[in-house]
Design an enzyme around this catalytic site. Structure first.
Site, PDB file in Angstrom:
ATOM      1  N   GLY A  17       0.791  -1.239   0.000  1.00 43.13           N
ATOM      2  CA  GLY A  17       0.000   0.000   0.000  1.00 43.13           C
ATOM      3  C   GLY A  17       0.815   1.276   0.000  1.00 43.13           C
ATOM      4  N   SER A  18       2.083   1.210  -0.456  1.00 46.67           N
ATOM      5  CA  SER A  18       2.876   2.447  -0.409  1.00 46.67           C
ATOM      6  C   SER A  18       2.421   3.454  -1.463  1.00 46.67           C
ATOM      7  CB  SER A  18       4.372   2.150  -0.533  1.00 46.67           C
ATOM      8  OG  SER A  18       4.714   1.772  -1.835  1.00 46.67           O
ATOM      9  N   MET A  95      -3.239  -7.054  -7.122  1.00 45.36           N
ATOM     10  CA  MET A  95      -2.565  -8.170  -7.784  1.00 45.36           C
ATOM     11  C   MET A  95      -3.512  -9.217  -8.376  1.00 45.36           C
ATOM     12  SD  MET A  95       0.354  -6.973  -7.540  1.00 45.36           S
ATOM     13  CE  MET A  95       1.513  -8.206  -8.099  1.00 45.36           C
ATOM     14  N   HIS A 114       2.468   0.532 -13.060  1.00 43.82           N
ATOM     15  CA  HIS A 114       3.250  -0.670 -13.389  1.00 43.82           C
ATOM     16  C   HIS A 114       4.733  -0.316 -13.315  1.00 43.82           C
ATOM     17  CE1 HIS A 114       3.939  -4.591 -15.226  1.00 43.82           C
ATOM     18  NE2 HIS A 114       4.900  -4.004 -15.921  1.00 43.82           N
TER      19      HIS A 114
HETATM   20  C1  GRF Z   1       4.282  -1.519  -7.108  1.00 37.02           C
HETATM   21  O1  GRF Z   1       5.570  -1.791  -7.587  1.00 37.02           O
HETATM   22  C2  GRF Z   1       3.305  -1.411  -8.249  1.00 37.02           C
HETATM   23  O2  GRF Z   1       3.851  -0.801  -9.386  1.00 37.02           O
HETATM   24  C3  GRF Z   1       3.009  -2.847  -8.537  1.00 37.02           C
HETATM   25  O3  GRF Z   1       2.942  -3.459  -7.266  1.00 37.02           O
HETATM   26  C4  GRF Z   1       3.717  -2.715  -6.349  1.00 37.02           C
HETATM   27  C5  GRF Z   1       2.812  -2.288  -5.244  1.00 37.02           C
HETATM   28  O4  GRF Z   1       3.489  -1.596  -4.222  1.00 37.02           O
HETATM   29  N1  GRF Z   1       1.835  -2.973  -9.361  1.00 37.02           N
HETATM   30  P1  GRF Z   1       2.647  -0.875  -3.093  1.00 37.02           P
HETATM   31  O5  GRF Z   1       1.642  -1.886  -2.556  1.00 37.02           O
HETATM   32  O6  GRF Z   1       1.991   0.340  -3.679  1.00 37.02           O
HETATM   33  O7  GRF Z   1       3.661  -0.517  -2.040  1.00 37.02           O
END
Ligand code: GRF
Length: 193
Positions: A17-18, A95, A114
Site C-alpha cells: 500500500g505504499s 494483484m 506498473h
Molecule cells: C508496485 O511496484 C506497483 O507498481 C506494482 O505493485 C507494487 C505495489 O506496491 N503494481 P505498493 O503496494 O503500492 O507498495
C-alpha cells in the site's frame, strides 16, 4: 474541508500500500487538490495496505478473493466499487486481473501503475525482466486500464537507471520511489482536466 465538487477516488490494493499512502499523503499536504480518497478495497484481509487506510482514516473494505469463485468475487467487488460512485479508480498494487465486466463498467475511469517503462516488461516480475534483459534503464508507468493487460494509453512515466550490481530488490526500491511521484503527477493531470 470536503466539498461535493471534489473528485472521488477509490483505491484498490492487495499488499503493502505504499502507492496508496503516497496518494493519501499528497492529498493531505495539498499537492493534490480537488479530490479525496473515498475508500480502499482490498482483496486480502492481512494486507498492510489496511493499516495505511487506518492511518489516513480512509474507510477500507476487504473483499476476500482467496478460495472463492471468480464470478462470485467479482460480483461482490463490482457492487462495492459502485457504492463509492468513483470519478477515478486507482489500482495500486492490486494483484488480481480484473474481469471484463469490471473493466467495461469503469473504462476511462480506472488507472494502474506498473513498475516498468511500458510497453517494455509488461506482466509479472517487470524488475526481474529488466535485469534479465540487461536493460540500462527501467522505470514506471501510470496508464489507463483497458481489457488488454498493461496495454492501455499511457498517462505518465518516469525513467530510472539500472545500476551495476542491481538486484531485483535494489531496482524495485529505486523504481518505487519514482512510482510514488509518478502516481501523484498522473492523478493530478487527470483531475485537473
Ligand atoms: C508496485 O511496484 C506497483 O507498481 C506494482 O505493485 C507494487 C505495489 O506496491 N503494481 P505498493 O503496494 O503500492 O507498495
Amino acid at each position: 474541508m470536503s466539498s461535493s465538487s471534489e473528485k472521488r477516488i477509490l483505491v484498490l490494493a492487495s499488499g503493502r500500500g505504499s502507492n496508496f499512502g503516497a496518494l493519501a499523503q499528497a492529498i493531505a499536504d495539498g499537492t493534490l487538490k480537488g479530490c479525496r480518497i473515498t475508500g480502499l478495497l482490498c482483496n486480502k484481509k492481512d494486507a498492510p495496505a489496511l493499516a495505511v487506510a487506518a492511518h489516513w482514516k480512509i474507510p477500507a473494505t476487504v473483499v476476500e478473493s482467496r478460495g472463492r469463485l471468480r464470478t462470485e468475487y467479482e460480483t461482490q467487488l463490482l457492487s462495492e466499487m459502485k457504492k463509492h460512485r468513483p470519478d477515478l479508480i486507482c489500482l495500486a498494487g492490486y494483484m488480481r486481473l480484473l474481469g471484463p465486466e469490471v473493466i467495461t463498467e469503469f473504462e476511462g475511469r480506472m488507472v494502474n501503475i506498473h513498475p516498468s517503462l511500458l510497453p517494455k516488461f509488461a506482466g509479472l516480475h517487470p524488475q526481474r525482466q529488466a535485469l534479465d534483459a540487461g536493460a540500462k534503464e527501467s522505470g514506471c508507468t501510470v496508464h489507463w486500464v483497458t481489457q488488454e493487460m498493461d496495454a492501455g494509453p499511457i498517462i505518465d512515466q518516469e525513467r530510472v537507471p539500472v545500476l551495476p550490481g542491481d538486484t531485483v530488490e535494489s531496482l524495485s526500491d529505486r523504481i518505487l520511489e519514482a512510482e510514488h511521484r509518478t502516481y501523484v503527477r498522473a492523478v493530478g493531470k487527470i483531475i485537473s482536466k
